[in-house]
Design a protein around this motif. Structure first.
Motif: not given
Length: 395
Positions: A280-284, A286-288
């Motif tokens: 979840a942290w890496t996906h967020e 990456w989105t930013e």
């Protein structure tokens, strides 16, 4: 009293004067005899008798007496005649005065009558003009119901023909033709067959025209005009995200939809929770990171440099283009319609973000509106109008 006129001496007066002269001369003739032989006093009776016995003297004396009587009678008659003439002249003067007064009254009466005759003539002229107006009004009112119906049909068809040529109002022209045919059908007269045949011919021409939904096309243009202020532009600070991709559905041989595979739920172990937290942290993150840097392909780089003021005018120019296209649509000006539609679509593609759903929908509606054929040769209602006018011109 006025002096009486002197009458000329007549023959009778001259005879009286002659007789008087003879009577005066008779004593003068006998005077010498008496003076010549004066008789004595005792011989007077003899002298008278002698005189009486003389026929000439007797005749002169009688004649003198008769002449004196005649003169006296003539003088009396002449006096009476003068009196009568004076009375007659007085009566004539009175009659002349009365006649003059009568003439003056008649002249005044004639003037009054002339004034009254002039007034009557003026009133007669007014009465004649009013009579002519009443006759014209009566002739207008005495027209038959068929004449009024034909006049009304001619007016309706003329108006429908003008609207058909100017605004292309096919439905209005069809309604006018149907109403005219219905009115003639109520009369049920064989002489109207020619007019009804012409109306039917024009009706078939209008029905054979290709259909054009002007109202639908105008509504599509109005919808795009209302959406122009909300459409995202390429120069906006936060461009709209592209629409999420929809995965295609899969079907088996029997035509049933195959459900997508569901990932296995992580275990409740410490390792599983740590792995879920990391993902979840890496996906967020990456989105930013993706939001920080965005790569886009723009065909017209000047669209990215439009200021907010320029963006406002671009939107207003697009609205004006669409309004001009709408007016050209209503006036059946196909060249102006297609020019304005092409300019509006070019501005929409050049300056707006076509990856968003709203600009794509607006462009689709404009393409649907442009696909309609605006230039349609409208027929005229000349056959129906000529048939009605020819029937009205018949005696």
């Amino acid at each position: 009293m006025n002096d009486l006129p002197t009458l000329p001496h007549s023959d009778a007066e001259r005879g009286v004067d002659h007789a008087a002269g003879l009577a005066a001369a008779a004593p003068s003739l006998s005077a010498p005899a008496a003076s010549a032989a004066p008789a004595p006093p005792g011989q007077v009776g003899l002298t008278v008798s002698q005189i009486l016995q003389s026929p000439l003297k007797m005749t002169v004396i009688v004649l003198a007496i008769l002449l004196a009587a005649l003169a006296w009678s003539t003088q009396s008659k002449f006096q009476r005649l003068r009196l009568d003439m004076a009375k007659s002249l007085q009566k004539g003067e009175v009659a002349n005065a009365e006649t003059a007064a009568t003439v003056r009254s008649v002249q005044e009466l004639a003037k009054d009558l002339q004034a009254k005759v002039t007034l009557l003539e003026n009133r007669q002229v007014e009465a004649q003009s009013q009579q002519l107006a009443l006759e014209q009004l009566y002739q207008d009112l005495s027209k038959s119901r068929d004449d009024w119906a034909l006049a009304e049909i001619e007016q309706v068809l003329s108006t429908a023909s003008q609207q058909l040529q100017l605004a292309g109002n096919v439905q209005g022209a069809l309604i006018a033709l149907q109403n005219a045919d219905r009115s003639l059908a109520r009369s049920d007269k064989p002489q109207f067959i020619t007019i009804r045949r012409a109306i039917a011919k024009d009706t078939d021409k209008l029905k054979a025209l290709p259909s054009l939904d002007l109202i639908g096309v105008a509504l599509r243009i109005d919808t795009v005009i209302a959406q122009v202020d909300t459409l995202p532009m390429l120069s906006d600070a936060k461009p709209a995200l592209p629409a999420p991709a929809v995965k295609p559905k899969k079907f088996d041989k029997q035509g049933k939809e195959i459900a997508p595979a569901v990932a296995a739920a992580p275990t409740d172990t410490y390792f599983g929770r740590a792995q879920a937290t990391w993902q979840a942290w890496t996906h967020e993150m990456w989105t930013e990171m993706r939001q920080l840097i965005r790569v886009r392909k723009v065909d017209h780089p000047e669209a990215l440099m439009v200021s907010p003021e320029q963006a406002y005018f671009l939107r207003e120019n697009l609205k004006l283009r669409l309004l001009n296209a709408r007016l050209a649509l209503m006036s059946r000006n196909e060249a102006a319609f297609r020019t304005d539609m092409a300019a509006a679509q070019d501005a929409l593609t050049r300056y707006f973000d076509m990856r968003a759903a709203a600009p794509q929908s607006a462009q689709a509606m404009l393409r649907q509106a442009e696909a309609n054929n605006v230039a349609i040769d409208m027929p005229s209602l000349a056959d129906s109008l000529n048939a009605v006018r020819n029937y009205k011109s018949k005696p």
